[in-house]
Write a protein that holds these residues in place. Structure first.
Motif, PDB file in Angstrom:
ATOM      1  N   ALA A   1       0.822  -1.203   0.000  1.00  0.00           N
ATOM      2  CA  ALA A   1       0.000   0.000   0.000  1.00  0.00           C
ATOM      3  C   ALA A   1       0.860   1.258   0.000  1.00  0.00           C
ATOM      4  N   SER A   2       2.024   1.197   0.643  1.00  0.00           N
ATOM      5  CA  SER A   2       2.897   2.374   0.702  1.00  0.00           C
ATOM      6  C   SER A   2       3.528   2.701  -0.645  1.00  0.00           C
ATOM      7  N   VAL A   3       3.570   1.717  -1.546  1.00  0.00           N
ATOM      8  CA  VAL A   3       4.128   1.945  -2.879  1.00  0.00           C
ATOM      9  C   VAL A   3       3.174   2.743  -3.744  1.00  0.00           C
ATOM     10  N   GLY A   4       1.868   2.502  -3.544  1.00  0.00           N
ATOM     11  CA  GLY A   4       0.869   3.201  -4.353  1.00  0.00           C
ATOM     12  C   GLY A   4      -0.088   2.238  -5.008  1.00  0.00           C
ATOM     13  N   HIS A   5      -1.185   2.772  -5.499  1.00  0.00           N
ATOM     14  CA  HIS A   5      -2.255   1.955  -6.094  1.00  0.00           C
ATOM     15  C   HIS A   5      -1.903   1.547  -7.510  1.00  0.00           C
ATOM     16  N   ASN A   6      -2.386   0.361  -7.896  1.00  0.00           N
ATOM     17  CA  ASN A   6      -2.223  -0.127  -9.259  1.00  0.00           C
ATOM     18  C   ASN A   6      -3.567  -0.675  -9.728  1.00  0.00           C
ATOM     19  N   SER A   7      -3.913  -0.431 -10.982  1.00  0.00           N
ATOM     20  CA  SER A   7      -5.227  -0.823 -11.493  1.00  0.00           C
ATOM     21  C   SER A   7      -5.300  -2.281 -11.925  1.00  0.00           C
ATOM     22  N   SER A   8      -4.200  -2.999 -11.877  1.00  0.00           N
ATOM     23  CA  SER A   8      -4.176  -4.395 -12.315  1.00  0.00           C
ATOM     24  C   SER A   8      -5.013  -5.277 -11.388  1.00  0.00           C
TER      25      SER A   8
ATOM     26  N   LEU B   1      -2.520  -8.570 -21.553  1.00  0.00           N
ATOM     27  CA  LEU B   1      -3.851  -9.167 -21.610  1.00  0.00           C
ATOM     28  C   LEU B   1      -3.832 -10.520 -22.314  1.00  0.00           C
ATOM     29  N   TRP B   2      -2.936 -10.686 -23.294  1.00  0.00           N
ATOM     30  CA  TRP B   2      -2.841 -11.968 -23.979  1.00  0.00           C
ATOM     31  C   TRP B   2      -2.335 -13.050 -23.028  1.00  0.00           C
ATOM     32  N   ASP B   3      -1.415 -12.673 -22.148  1.00  0.00           N
ATOM     33  CA  ASP B   3      -0.896 -13.629 -21.173  1.00  0.00           C
ATOM     34  C   ASP B   3      -1.988 -14.089 -20.212  1.00  0.00           C
TER      35      ASP B   3
ATOM     36  N   ASN C   1      -5.326 -15.120 -33.103  1.00  0.00           N
ATOM     37  CA  ASN C   1      -4.958 -14.163 -32.058  1.00  0.00           C
ATOM     38  C   ASN C   1      -3.556 -14.482 -31.542  1.00  0.00           C
ATOM     39  N   PRO C   2      -2.521 -14.260 -32.362  1.00  0.00           N
ATOM     40  CA  PRO C   2      -1.154 -14.526 -31.907  1.00  0.00           C
ATOM     41  C   PRO C   2      -0.724 -13.520 -30.837  1.00  0.00           C
ATOM     42  N   ARG C   3       0.294 -13.869 -30.112  1.00  0.00           N
ATOM     43  CA  ARG C   3       0.786 -12.974 -29.067  1.00  0.00           C
ATOM     44  C   ARG C   3       1.380 -11.711 -29.693  1.00  0.00           C
ATOM     45  N   PRO C   4       0.879 -10.538 -29.310  1.00  0.00           N
ATOM     46  CA  PRO C   4       1.410  -9.287 -29.885  1.00  0.00           C
ATOM     47  C   PRO C   4       2.848  -9.053 -29.447  1.00  0.00           C
ATOM     48  N   ASN C   5       3.588  -8.401 -30.292  1.00  0.00           N
ATOM     49  CA  ASN C   5       4.981  -8.087 -29.988  1.00  0.00           C
ATOM     50  C   ASN C   5       5.260  -6.610 -30.330  1.00  0.00           C
ATOM     51  N   PRO C   6       5.427  -5.721 -29.342  1.00  0.00           N
ATOM     52  CA  PRO C   6       5.445  -6.072 -27.924  1.00  0.00           C
ATOM     53  C   PRO C   6       4.049  -6.258 -27.358  1.00  0.00           C
ATOM     54  N   CYS C   7       3.991  -7.036 -26.276  1.00  0.00           N
ATOM     55  CA  CYS C   7       2.705  -7.276 -25.609  1.00  0.00           C
ATOM     56  C   CYS C   7       2.535  -6.199 -24.546  1.00  0.00           C
ATOM     57  N   ASN C   8       1.798  -5.155 -24.887  1.00  0.00           N
ATOM     58  CA  ASN C   8       1.679  -3.995 -24.006  1.00  0.00           C
ATOM     59  C   ASN C   8       0.861  -4.337 -22.768  1.00  0.00           C
TER      60      ASN C   8
ATOM     61  N   PHE D   1     -11.057 -16.130 -12.295  1.00  0.00           N
ATOM     62  CA  PHE D   1     -11.829 -14.885 -12.312  1.00  0.00           C
ATOM     63  C   PHE D   1     -10.910 -13.662 -12.288  1.00  0.00           C
ATOM     64  N   THR D   2      -9.806 -13.760 -11.549  1.00  0.00           N
ATOM     65  CA  THR D   2      -8.858 -12.652 -11.485  1.00  0.00           C
ATOM     66  C   THR D   2      -8.233 -12.378 -12.850  1.00  0.00           C
ATOM     67  N   SER D   3      -8.052 -13.437 -13.648  1.00  0.00           N
ATOM     68  CA  SER D   3      -7.391 -13.308 -14.945  1.00  0.00           C
ATOM     69  C   SER D   3      -8.340 -12.934 -16.069  1.00  0.00           C
ATOM     70  N   LEU D   4      -9.645 -13.025 -15.831  1.00  0.00           N
ATOM     71  CA  LEU D   4     -10.613 -12.674 -16.872  1.00  0.00           C
ATOM     72  C   LEU D   4     -10.672 -11.160 -17.048  1.00  0.00           C
ATOM     73  N   ASP D   5     -10.894 -10.748 -18.280  1.00  0.00           N
ATOM     74  CA  ASP D   5     -11.025  -9.325 -18.595  1.00  0.00           C
ATOM     75  C   ASP D   5     -12.479  -9.047 -18.952  1.00  0.00           C
ATOM     76  N   PRO D   6     -13.256  -8.426 -18.057  1.00  0.00           N
ATOM     77  CA  PRO D   6     -14.691  -8.221 -18.305  1.00  0.00           C
ATOM     78  C   PRO D   6     -14.950  -7.452 -19.592  1.00  0.00           C
TER      79      PRO D   6
END
Length: 283
Positions: A32-39, A248-250, A236-243, A160-165
């Motif tokens: 928490a001291s590092v800061g919030h992340n949206s992941s 999201l592909w991973d 749907n091949p893995r994009p390069n670079p995978c931003n 569920f954590t890995s799904l992208d709604p």
């Protein structure tokens, strides 16, 4: 009347639980001291440490005040199920968080990972003390089918954590998400009914009902094991670079891998339950 039970804090299990509360709180505070992340993986890790800290502290308070003897649930089943679940959650957080959020110069992130691994070790110790204690009579959630149920719900949480709604519009992927959701709900329901001692509400054999569910869940997960990668990776091949961090592909790969794991767990659960109910001789 509340009776204080000091022994609950001084016995080995109590000491481990105090250590777990301290360690999870430290991990949570460092991140928490590092800061919030949206992941979603960051949210999962933070939820893990907060969830484990809260419920471990709750268990300590309930046993210290002897209120655990007055609750209308199977307390041993509850504490065993929680310890096993917390072990898996801390292990996952200890792998996921450093994979995506640490670097050679990220001292607080590295420290949080080390503390999380120590917390995982503490929960392993608790499971060993409660699950394998000689002469202890165990409830359903301490048996192999019970532990498999906990594992099934845990793996579903990772999925569920890995799904992208909002990204799954094809019928195949929607079916897979439905499989994950339905099986998770029923597995969790079985765990909750067991803890709440409400199995007697069924007018027929609960063990046979669970076998029917296990068989259906195993079949549904087998279809998802085939359908998910087929629809996810076709054209749907893995994009390069995978931003993105994580990419999201991973995430699609993680879901595929976890689906295969849960398929295997459901098959093992089904085979084991059928063997116990129909082929184990009654003494």
């Amino acid at each position: 009347m509340v009776t204080l039970n000091l022994r609950s804090l001084t016995q080995p299990v109590g000491v481990l639980r105090i250590l777990e509360v301290v360690l999870t709180c430290i991990s949570f505070s460092l991140v928490a001291s590092v800061g919030h992340n949206s992941s979603s993986y960051w949210a999962w890790s933070m939820f893990t440490w907060c969830f484990c800290c809260f419920f471990t502290l709750f268990i300590l308070i309930m046993e210290f005040t002897s209120l655990s003897t007055k609750v209308p649930i199977s307390w041993d089943d509850f504490t065993t199920a929680f310890a096993m679940l917390a072990t898996l959650m801390c292990l996952a957080a200890s792998i996921i968080y450093p994979t995506f959020f640490t670097c050679p110069t990220c001292s607080r992130q590295i420290a949080a990972t080390v503390v999380s691994l120590l917390c995982f070790g503490a929960y392993v110790g608790e499971v060993a003390l409660t699950r394998f204690r000689a002469g202890e009579v165990s409830g359903f959630l301490s048996t192999v089918p019970g532990l498999l149920k906990i594992l099934e719900t845990f793996v579903a949480c990772i999925i569920f954590t890995s799904l992208d709604p909002g990204r799954y519009h094809s019928p195949g992927l929607q079916w897979c998400v439905a499989v994950y959701s339905i099986c998770f709900i029923f597995a969790l329901l079985i765990v909750l009914l067991t803890i709440a001692r409400r199995l007697s509400i069924f007018p027929f054999g609960f063990e046979k009902l669970v076998i029917v569910y296990n068989g259906l869940a195993a079949f549904m997960y087998m279809t998802a094991t085939v359908i998910w990668p087929l629809y996810s990776f076709e054209n749907n091949p893995r994009p390069n670079p995978c931003n993105g961090r994580p990419c999201l592909w991973d995430n699609l790969v993680v879901v595929s891998f976890m689906t295969a794991i849960n398929t295997a767990v459901h098959i093992i659960d089904t085979v084991y339950s059928v063997n116990v109910v129909f082929f184990t001789p009654i003494e």
